[in-house]
Scaffold this active site. Structure first.
Site, mmCIF file in Angstrom:
data_model
loop_
_atom_site.group_PDB
_atom_site.id
_atom_site.type_symbol
_atom_site.label_atom_id
_atom_site.label_comp_id
_atom_site.label_asym_id
_atom_site.label_seq_id
_atom_site.Cartn_x
_atom_site.Cartn_y
_atom_site.Cartn_z
ATOM 1 N N TYR A 53 0.836 -1.209 0.000
ATOM 2 C CA TYR A 53 0.000 0.000 0.000
ATOM 3 C C TYR A 53 0.871 1.261 0.000
ATOM 4 O O TYR A 53 0.353 2.362 -0.180
ATOM 5 C CB TYR A 53 -0.922 0.050 1.229
ATOM 6 C CG TYR A 53 -1.859 -1.114 1.409
ATOM 7 C CD1 TYR A 53 -2.092 -2.042 0.398
ATOM 8 C CD2 TYR A 53 -2.540 -1.280 2.616
ATOM 9 C CE1 TYR A 53 -2.953 -3.114 0.596
ATOM 10 C CE2 TYR A 53 -3.408 -2.344 2.804
ATOM 11 C CZ TYR A 53 -3.600 -3.262 1.798
ATOM 12 O OH TYR A 53 -4.457 -4.315 2.001
ATOM 13 N N LEU A 192 -17.376 -4.114 2.423
ATOM 14 C CA LEU A 192 -18.557 -3.396 1.915
ATOM 15 C C LEU A 192 -18.575 -3.441 0.398
ATOM 16 O O LEU A 192 -19.327 -2.704 -0.253
ATOM 17 C CB LEU A 192 -18.536 -1.933 2.401
ATOM 18 C CG LEU A 192 -18.542 -1.751 3.916
ATOM 19 C CD1 LEU A 192 -18.347 -0.282 4.298
ATOM 20 C CD2 LEU A 192 -19.858 -2.272 4.499
ATOM 21 N N ILE A 231 -12.522 -5.300 7.727
ATOM 22 C CA ILE A 231 -11.646 -4.110 7.785
ATOM 23 C C ILE A 231 -12.089 -3.060 6.760
ATOM 24 O O ILE A 231 -11.377 -2.799 5.781
ATOM 25 C CB ILE A 231 -10.163 -4.504 7.603
ATOM 26 C CG1 ILE A 231 -9.972 -5.449 6.390
ATOM 27 C CG2 ILE A 231 -9.627 -5.168 8.855
ATOM 28 C CD1 ILE A 231 -8.513 -5.557 5.958
ATOM 29 N N LYS A 233 -12.521 0.342 4.894
ATOM 30 C CA LYS A 233 -11.697 1.551 4.793
ATOM 31 C C LYS A 233 -12.610 2.761 4.695
ATOM 32 O O LYS A 233 -13.574 2.761 3.922
ATOM 33 C CB LYS A 233 -10.806 1.458 3.553
ATOM 34 C CG LYS A 233 -10.137 2.767 3.153
ATOM 35 C CD LYS A 233 -10.856 3.437 1.996
ATOM 36 C CE LYS A 233 -10.454 4.886 1.830
ATOM 37 N NZ LYS A 233 -11.348 5.586 0.869
ATOM 38 N N SER A 234 -12.321 3.759 5.495
ATOM 39 C CA SER A 234 -12.918 5.070 5.269
ATOM 40 C C SER A 234 -12.050 6.125 5.926
ATOM 41 O O SER A 234 -11.537 5.917 7.019
ATOM 42 C CB SER A 234 -14.348 5.169 5.810
ATOM 43 O OG SER A 234 -14.866 6.435 5.447
ATOM 44 N N ARG A 239 -18.315 8.056 8.830
ATOM 45 C CA ARG A 239 -18.366 6.642 8.417
ATOM 46 C C ARG A 239 -17.476 5.774 9.284
ATOM 47 O O ARG A 239 -17.830 4.644 9.600
ATOM 48 C CB ARG A 239 -17.950 6.513 6.947
ATOM 49 C CG ARG A 239 -19.020 6.997 6.003
ATOM 50 C CD ARG A 239 -18.525 6.938 4.585
ATOM 51 N NE ARG A 239 -19.593 7.108 3.624
ATOM 52 C CZ ARG A 239 -19.415 7.087 2.309
ATOM 53 N NH1 ARG A 239 -18.194 6.907 1.810
ATOM 54 N NH2 ARG A 239 -20.430 7.245 1.494
ATOM 55 N N ASN A 243 -19.009 2.627 11.188
ATOM 56 C CA ASN A 243 -18.506 1.286 10.883
ATOM 57 C C ASN A 243 -18.057 0.536 12.137
ATOM 58 O O ASN A 243 -18.036 -0.698 12.160
ATOM 59 C CB ASN A 243 -17.359 1.364 9.876
ATOM 60 C CG ASN A 243 -17.825 1.842 8.502
ATOM 61 O OD1 ASN A 243 -19.017 1.905 8.236
ATOM 62 N ND2 ASN A 243 -16.888 2.192 7.638
HETATM 63 P P1 A2P Z 1 -15.060 6.463 1.795
HETATM 64 O O1 A2P Z 1 -13.643 6.050 1.929
HETATM 65 O O2 A2P Z 1 -15.273 7.664 0.941
HETATM 66 O O3 A2P Z 1 -15.772 6.554 3.115
HETATM 67 P P2 A2P Z 1 -14.136 -1.444 1.407
HETATM 68 O O4 A2P Z 1 -13.288 -1.311 2.598
HETATM 69 O O5 A2P Z 1 -15.268 -2.386 1.559
HETATM 70 O O6 A2P Z 1 -13.346 -1.632 0.130
HETATM 71 O O7 A2P Z 1 -14.925 -0.121 1.273
HETATM 72 C C1 A2P Z 1 -14.349 1.031 0.924
HETATM 73 C C2 A2P Z 1 -15.402 1.861 0.210
HETATM 74 O O8 A2P Z 1 -16.618 1.884 0.975
HETATM 75 C C3 A2P Z 1 -14.930 3.259 0.084
HETATM 76 O O9 A2P Z 1 -15.398 3.733 -1.157
HETATM 77 C C4 A2P Z 1 -15.597 3.959 1.247
HETATM 78 O O10 A2P Z 1 -15.806 5.288 0.954
HETATM 79 C C5 A2P Z 1 -16.889 3.219 1.350
HETATM 80 N N1 A2P Z 1 -17.444 3.238 2.712
HETATM 81 C C6 A2P Z 1 -16.771 3.015 3.849
HETATM 82 N N2 A2P Z 1 -17.597 3.099 4.901
HETATM 83 C C7 A2P Z 1 -18.822 3.381 4.397
HETATM 84 C C8 A2P Z 1 -20.092 3.592 4.976
HETATM 85 N N3 A2P Z 1 -20.266 3.526 6.287
HETATM 86 N N4 A2P Z 1 -21.137 3.855 4.145
HETATM 87 C C9 A2P Z 1 -20.969 3.903 2.807
HETATM 88 N N5 A2P Z 1 -19.789 3.698 2.225
HETATM 89 C C10 A2P Z 1 -18.725 3.450 2.991
#
Ligand code: A2P
Length: 277
Positions: A53, A192, A231, A233-234, A239, A243
């Site tokens: 990363y 997600l 895990i 990511k946000s 969020r 989460n």
């Molecule tokens: P962002 O980073 O803008 O919050 P994953 O970890 O499943 O790959 O998910 C990452 C994606 O899901 C990112 O685009 C993130 O956007 C989005 N995401 C993370 N938390 C939430 C949430 N609580 N609701 C909607 N989308 C989310």
């Protein structure tokens, strides 16, 4: 911590992993440092990164900036296939802790099996040595299919954890059954589905509405009720908080089954027989 603790799972004797962690890909630089510091202040105690990363130094900066006591944090990183080899893994560990600015890891993962290279068994043997020496608290793998795990079992290695891509549409029932049958804890990345369209499906929006939660919380609760690590990511503070807030409600067996039924049978996005770094 007692066995009644439902927010963590013991996957190696004496080592518990928080079920919800912060994913950090593709954050880098100041974005990564700020997101990690903010997540820890928001209550996260589990951060997931990787050599590939290119954000380990920034993640380390975020951890220091948060002011948290290192002992209260569960820190995972992963190494690339160039380090597959008993002694090379020790070098990979040295580089990782230097970049992160820490002196031990809670969990160190083989990021991809790279079966054509054929050295992941040695990599896992090297990891077990690091555990025995006390440099890392636990080891595991990522993106290993049952066939790869079988080779490890054949070499006498009991894998504690496998981090794989799981979301409601990528249910991977065969993979999960293998984990269950062999005592391997599943950690779900992209839990997600990278903002999957399934977040708008009635099997998810229905319980969200009834419980006063968001679709993302329903999906993360679904992971947790299956006993998985997830895990998401946000970098968004709202969020991040939502989460982590998946322990104040629960889904019924029927609601869990309805989310299970969203599985499309699609394979993971990247095929670990051929993809690696
Ligand atoms: P962002 O980073 O803008 O919050 P994953 O970890 O499943 O790959 O998910 C990452 C994606 O899901 C990112 O685009 C993130 O956007 C989005 N995401 C993370 N938390 C939430 C949430 N609580 N609701 C909607 N989308 C989310």
């Amino acid at each position: 911590m007692t066995s009644e603790d439902t927010t963590t799972a013991e996957f190696t004797p004496g080592v518990r992993i928080p079920l919800i962690g912060l994913g950090t890909w593709p954050l880098t630089g100041e974005d990564a440092a700020a997101a990690v510091a903010q997540a820890i202040r928001n209550g996260y105690r589990h951060i997931d990164t990787a050599e590939n990363y290119a954000n380990e130094a920034a993640v380390g900066e975020g951890i220091r900036r948060s002011g948290i006591d290192r002992g209260l944090l569960f820190l995972t990183t992963k190494f690339n296939t160039e380090w597959h080899g008993r002694d090379k893994v020790r070098a990979a560990f040295g580089h990782a802790v230097k970049r992160l600015g820490t002196d031990y890891l809670d969990l160190f993962l083989v990021h991809w099996p790279n079966p054509a290279q054929g050295r992941f068994v040695e990599a896992c043997e090297g990891l077990q040595r690091l555990v025995d020496e006390g440099s890392i608290r636990a080891w595991g793998v990522s993106n290993f299919k049952p066939a790869h795990l079988e080779l490890l079992a054949g070499a006498g290695l009991q894998v504690p954890l496998n981090q794989v891509q799981i979301d409601p549409e990528h249910g991977q029932p065969g993979q999960l059954a293998y984990h269950r049958d062999h005592g391997i804890l599943t950690a779900a990345y992209s839990p997600l589905g990278r903002n999957g369209a399934f977040l708008g499906h009635p099997a998810i929006t229905g319980p969200a509405r009834d419980l006063g939660k968001t679709p993302a919380q329903v999906v993360l609760r679904w992971h947790v009720q299956h006993g998985r690590v997830a895990i998401p990511k946000s970098a968004n503070p709202e969020r991040q908080r939502e989460n982590l807030d998946v322990y104040s409600f629960s889904l019924s067996a029927k609601q869990v089954a309805a989310v299970d039924a969203l599985d499309t049978g699609a394979p993971p996005r990247l095929d670990s027989d051929t993809f690696f770094h």
